[in-house]
Write a protein that holds these residues in place. Structure first.
Motif, PDB file in Angstrom:
ATOM      1  N   ARG A  84     -51.323  21.272  27.004  1.00 58.40           N
ATOM      2  CA  ARG A  84     -52.759  21.028  26.998  1.00 58.40           C
ATOM      3  C   ARG A  84     -53.515  22.328  26.799  1.00 58.40           C
ATOM      4  N   SER A  85     -54.577  22.278  26.023  1.00 59.43           N
ATOM      5  CA  SER A  85     -55.405  23.452  25.768  1.00 59.43           C
ATOM      6  C   SER A  85     -55.790  24.132  27.055  1.00 59.43           C
ATOM      7  N   GLY A  86     -55.619  25.437  27.089  1.00 55.18           N
ATOM      8  CA  GLY A  86     -56.013  26.216  28.256  1.00 55.18           C
ATOM      9  C   GLY A  86     -54.947  26.305  29.318  1.00 55.18           C
ATOM     10  N   TYR A  87     -53.859  25.597  29.119  1.00 57.89           N
ATOM     11  CA  TYR A  87     -52.766  25.634  30.088  1.00 57.89           C
ATOM     12  C   TYR A  87     -51.485  26.001  29.355  1.00 57.89           C
ATOM     13  N   SER A  88     -50.744  26.953  29.889  1.00 55.37           N
ATOM     14  CA  SER A  88     -49.487  27.324  29.242  1.00 55.37           C
ATOM     15  C   SER A  88     -48.349  26.421  29.637  1.00 55.37           C
ATOM     16  N   THR A  89     -48.554  25.579  30.620  1.00 47.60           N
ATOM     17  CA  THR A  89     -47.466  24.763  31.154  1.00 47.60           C
ATOM     18  C   THR A  89     -47.126  23.618  30.225  1.00 47.60           C
ATOM     19  N   LEU A  90     -45.839  23.423  30.002  1.00 48.64           N
ATOM     20  CA  LEU A  90     -45.325  22.264  29.294  1.00 48.64           C
ATOM     21  C   LEU A  90     -44.671  21.321  30.289  1.00 48.64           C
ATOM     22  N   THR A  91     -44.802  20.025  30.035  1.00 48.78           N
ATOM     23  CA  THR A  91     -44.088  19.019  30.813  1.00 48.78           C
ATOM     24  C   THR A  91     -43.051  18.393  29.902  1.00 48.78           C
ATOM     25  N   PHE A  92     -41.797  18.423  30.333  1.00 51.90           N
ATOM     26  CA  PHE A  92     -40.686  17.965  29.506  1.00 51.90           C
ATOM     27  C   PHE A  92     -40.264  16.545  29.862  1.00 51.90           C
ATOM     28  N   GLY A  93     -39.772  15.821  28.843  1.00 55.20           N
ATOM     29  CA  GLY A  93     -39.109  14.546  29.076  1.00 55.20           C
ATOM     30  C   GLY A  93     -37.720  14.763  29.652  1.00 55.20           C
ATOM     31  N   LYS A  94     -37.035  13.682  29.929  1.00 58.96           N
ATOM     32  CA  LYS A  94     -35.727  13.774  30.569  1.00 58.96           C
ATOM     33  C   LYS A  94     -34.599  14.050  29.583  1.00 58.96           C
ATOM     34  N   GLY A  95     -34.886  13.980  28.309  1.00 62.50           N
ATOM     35  CA  GLY A  95     -33.896  14.356  27.317  1.00 62.50           C
ATOM     36  C   GLY A  95     -33.139  13.177  26.719  1.00 62.50           C
ATOM     37  N   THR A  96     -32.691  13.372  25.492  1.00 67.31           N
ATOM     38  CA  THR A  96     -31.844  12.413  24.781  1.00 67.31           C
ATOM     39  C   THR A  96     -30.612  13.147  24.288  1.00 67.31           C
ATOM     40  N   MET A  97     -29.450  12.674  24.693  1.00 71.20           N
ATOM     41  CA  MET A  97     -28.204  13.287  24.245  1.00 71.20           C
ATOM     42  C   MET A  97     -27.778  12.623  22.940  1.00 71.20           C
ATOM     43  N   LEU A  98     -27.799  13.396  21.863  1.00 67.78           N
ATOM     44  CA  LEU A  98     -27.451  12.893  20.532  1.00 67.78           C
ATOM     45  C   LEU A  98     -26.040  13.311  20.163  1.00 67.78           C
ATOM     46  N   LEU A  99     -25.260  12.350  19.728  1.00 76.60           N
ATOM     47  CA  LEU A  99     -23.924  12.626  19.198  1.00 76.60           C
ATOM     48  C   LEU A  99     -23.871  12.109  17.770  1.00 76.60           C
ATOM     49  N   VAL A 100     -23.585  12.995  16.841  1.00 75.23           N
ATOM     50  CA  VAL A 100     -23.440  12.616  15.436  1.00 75.23           C
ATOM     51  C   VAL A 100     -21.955  12.608  15.134  1.00 75.23           C
ATOM     52  N   SER A 101     -21.440  11.421  14.840  1.00 78.17           N
ATOM     53  CA  SER A 101     -20.000  11.283  14.598  1.00 78.17           C
ATOM     54  C   SER A 101     -19.674  11.645  13.151  1.00 78.17           C
ATOM     55  N   PRO A 102     -18.543  12.334  12.930  1.00 81.16           N
ATOM     56  CA  PRO A 102     -18.180  12.800  11.587  1.00 81.16           C
ATOM     57  C   PRO A 102     -17.895  11.651  10.615  1.00 81.16           C
TER      58      PRO A 102
END
Lengths: 117, 112
Positions: free
Chosen positions: B94-112
């Protein structure tokens, strides 16, 4: 250009013991962040420094956690005493702090993996 | 802290396929939406970011699509490669704030 340096990379301690983590940000970066990342979760901010000043420590558990950033460069995060729930990866990040903050790219170090037994 | 909700939690895609990860945010005051990529044993690294004045941003095989009215944004990885296998985090700021709020993440696996 060297990245953010953290040490140690791994630390195993018994509960109630103290522990400290060290971070050296990218040269010239004014803003320094400490995050905690629990397993399977995203990073959560603990404290943010602008130069020497802690400007956001609202998520820092102040009863047991403390941090300092002497001379606006290196920083140390301390836990005393450690609890089982403190097991996590502690990430340090830095950003230039020149663009008004929020769009600054944050550069993360590799983190310190803490295990409390 | 404001939440950013990320889905799916994990994703398996075949090599050459399209990977799509979605995020939803709550507060319209947020105006900076980055995606970070994290490999095991490494810290997160900025992949691509967008501001709400545009609906799409593309950098190579990576595209952010932004839907301001739905308060959603997504990451598309075209021609997914095994080297893209990592955990991806959306965040908001958000403008004026350096803080980021992160999501919980997505683990991606790309199979060959």
């Amino acid at each position: 250009e060297a990245g953010v340096v953290q040490s140690p990379r791994y630390k195993i301690i018994e509960k109630k013991q103290p522990v400290a983590f060290w971070c050296n940000p990218i040269s010239g970066h004014n803003t320094l962040y400490w995050y905690r990342q629990n397993l399977g979760q995203g990073p959560e901010l603990l404290i943010r420094y602008e130069n020497e000043e802690a400007v956001d420590d609202s998520q820092l558990p102040k009863d047991r956690f403390s941090a300092e950033r002497l001379k606006g460069v290196d920083s140390t995060l301390k836990i005393q005493p450690a609890e089982l729930g403190d097991s996590a990866v502690y990430l340090c990040a830095s950003s230039p702090g020149t663009s008004g903050g929020y769009t600054d790219t944050q550069y993360f170090g590799p983190g310190t993996r803490l295990t409390v037994l | 802290q404001q939440q950013v909700k990320q889905s799916p939690q994990s994703l398996i895609v075949q090599k050459g396929g399209i990977s799509i990860i979605n995020c939803a945010y709550e507060n319209t005051a947020f105006d900076y939406f980055p995606w970070y990529q994290q490999f095991p044993g490494k810290g997160p690294a900025l992949l691509i970011a967008i501001r709400p004045d545009v609906s799409e941003k593309k950098e190579g095989r990576f595209t952010i699509s932004f839907n301001k009215s739905a308060k959603q944004f997504s990451l598309h990885i075209m021609d997914s490669q095994p080297g893209d296998s990592a955990t991806y985090f959306c965040a908001n700021g958000r403008s004026g704030y350096s803080t980021l709020t992160f999501g919980k993440g997505t683990m991606l696996l790309v199979s060959p």
